[in-house]
Scaffold this active site. Sequence first.
Site: not given
Length: 625
Positions: A177, A257
């Site tokens: 991320e 995710e």
Amino acid sequence: MFALVFMSFLMFESALGRSFTIDYENNCFLKDGKPFRYISGGIHYFRVPRMYWKDRLMKIKAAGLNAVQTYIPWNIHEPEPGVYKFEGEADVLSFIKLVQETGLLLILRPGPYICAEWEFGGFPPWLLKNASIILRSSKDPVYTSAVTSWFKVLLPMLRPHLYSNGGPIISLQVENEYGYYFTCDEKYLVFLQRLMEKYLGKDVILFTTDGDYESQLKCGTLPSLFSTVDFGPGTDPKKAFALLRKFQARGPLVNSEYYTGWLDVWGKKHQTTDPILTAAKLDQILAMNASVNMYMFEGGTNFGYMNGGTNDNSVYLPVTTSYDYDAPLSEAGDPGVSNEKYNAIKKIVTKYLPDPKIPIPPPTPKYAYGKIQMTKIISSQNSKTVTSKYPKTMEQMGMYYGFVIYRTNIVISTKLSQLTNVLNIPGVRDRAIVFIDKVRQRVVNRNDKKKFFHIKVKKQSMLEIMIENQGRIIDGDMNDPKGLISNVTLDGVILINWTVIHVKDPPDVYHEPKSDLFGANNQVPAFFKGIVPSMPEGLSPQDTYLSLHGWEKGQVFLNGFNLGRYWPVEGPQITLYVPASAFKKDKNILIVLELDGAPCAEPKNCYVEMVTKPILNGTVLYKQF
Ligand SMILES: *[C@@H]1O[C@H](CO)[C@@H](O)[C@H](O)[C@H]1NC(C)=O
Ligand SMILES: *[C@@H]1O[C@H](CO)[C@@H](O)[C@H](O)[C@H]1NC(C)=O
Ligand SMILES: *[C@@H]1O[C@H](CO)[C@@H](O)[C@H](O)[C@H]1NC(C)=O
Ligand SMILES: *[C@@H]1O[C@H](CO)[C@@H](O)[C@H](O)[C@H]1NC(C)=O
Ligand SMILES: *[C@@H]1O[C@H](CO)[C@@H](O)[C@H](O)[C@H]1NC(C)=O
């Protein structure tokens, strides 16, 4: 004609006839040349005892999934610069082999930064010896050379296990991320890509994962890397994937995710996600032909000192010991209390992939060992000390985890009556207990606005500040070293000549120490010892939960294994998961380090209890800091 077909076959397949690639034209993966999609489950080998790895992988396979995903935390594998650990619970290669034996594929996320709500986002604490290090960036050669030497060790170990080399690894994530981090340094992603290609070859998919926000995808993606997104059941998959399409017009859609639950922090309500909604949104994602990884399929446990901390609006909140995550498999690897989430997910998964029709391994048996009588023990000082004129951080002293006691002697040369005796401890990371002449004064928390108070001193007094490192920060400003990060003053005068003691492991209970680290009277902190009642003859150790009802805050060890932090007065976690692997055949010694208040004024109340049911949703105080 024959030769032509044969040649195109060769172009597709590696020497072993195995390939895993991206078909950008048809928006899918190709496994051995055939369209493929994965439905994966997140499980972290470092949060599940090794004896249970196989059991958990079987339960994931039984739910119909065809892949698993794990991070690799740098900090457990390189505890000191150049010192590597890959044995026992850190044996990642054995985990990889088990994944393959189970018939699953593997998506690896080696970082170097992983977040994962794991201590310091997976970074080793020695990076903070210089607190000004520029993390997650190409700009600091100290950082990039530490990453280079780590990857130079790790990646060649992984290479034989890539899919094209006969192993289960189909792809690896670059960073984590990254678009969410303020550095937004494209050169850093390029640096990591080159490093990974150097040691892994070009025969493996490298990808990035970012939140479904334009700004994050802007900073987190590279045209040369495959891009994926992450989002939970609260998001419309069509919207999230449409945004991804702005950055990557073709190729398979992937949610790396998909949140099956959420993490807990001490002091805030237990988090849960509705099983029906979780399954329904998964169905929508899969109906779009997307591949997905469920984060988490089993959360597991932050044993020891390895939980991370969050820093929301400058309020520091440590993650709980349990990382149950309300995932389809519980912290103990069981398909939940009612099996509801596990079954709901399995039903959706098997709409899209064949039902493996393997029986789900049963929940692991739990045993109520019962009450364990605790008695206070004298605590020896079992570690070396460090001395310095001004206080140093834990990282600078090489005392990375647990507790440190900063000790100095206050010598007053002026008249005592001329002093106001204001002790100021502005730089506490994260929670200090202050003693004068071995008598407990008060607690100073890093979130407290006021970090100064009056003390009573004699002409000569000993000041001790015991500081707990509650877990390093996982994102945002991670340059947050532990211990004392600024000077301590008494009436504005800087106190000097500190001796620092590291408290990390339980005292050596087999030898009588000469003096008590914490002072002899009935105050806390103190260590308490108890013997766990034995199992009935012929039974082997089983999982259990340790209830710390009546105790306040501290750390527990079973036969030296660090079960983690407890803090039932803060909530929401009330019990600690105790895996069977922490028990011995006989004479199981439990040690509790209680910091704030033990129920031991009367010996009959001085016990902890091992029970068969976890409590993760206790009441919380909703404290305003
Ligand atoms: C600490 O790191 C910063 C940032 O890279 C650097 O400017 C500084 O020189 C370093 N300090 C020491 C003592 O190495
Ligand atoms: C999913 O893939 C199938 C088979 O390739 C195709 O027919 C279908 O249109 C695709 N669906 C979506 C939503 O892309
Ligand atoms: C403590 O004060 C001394 C003297 O002013 C200074 O050199 C030192 O950097 C200070 N230490 C910290 C941790 O702020
Ligand atoms: C600090 O230690 C130095 C060196 O041991 C000593 O000379 C000095 O007197 C000490 N100062 C205080 C205030 O304890
Ligand atoms: C915790 O969860 C259990 C089981 O779902 C429930 O019975 C109980 O009421 C909950 N406790 C709190 C404090 O929410």
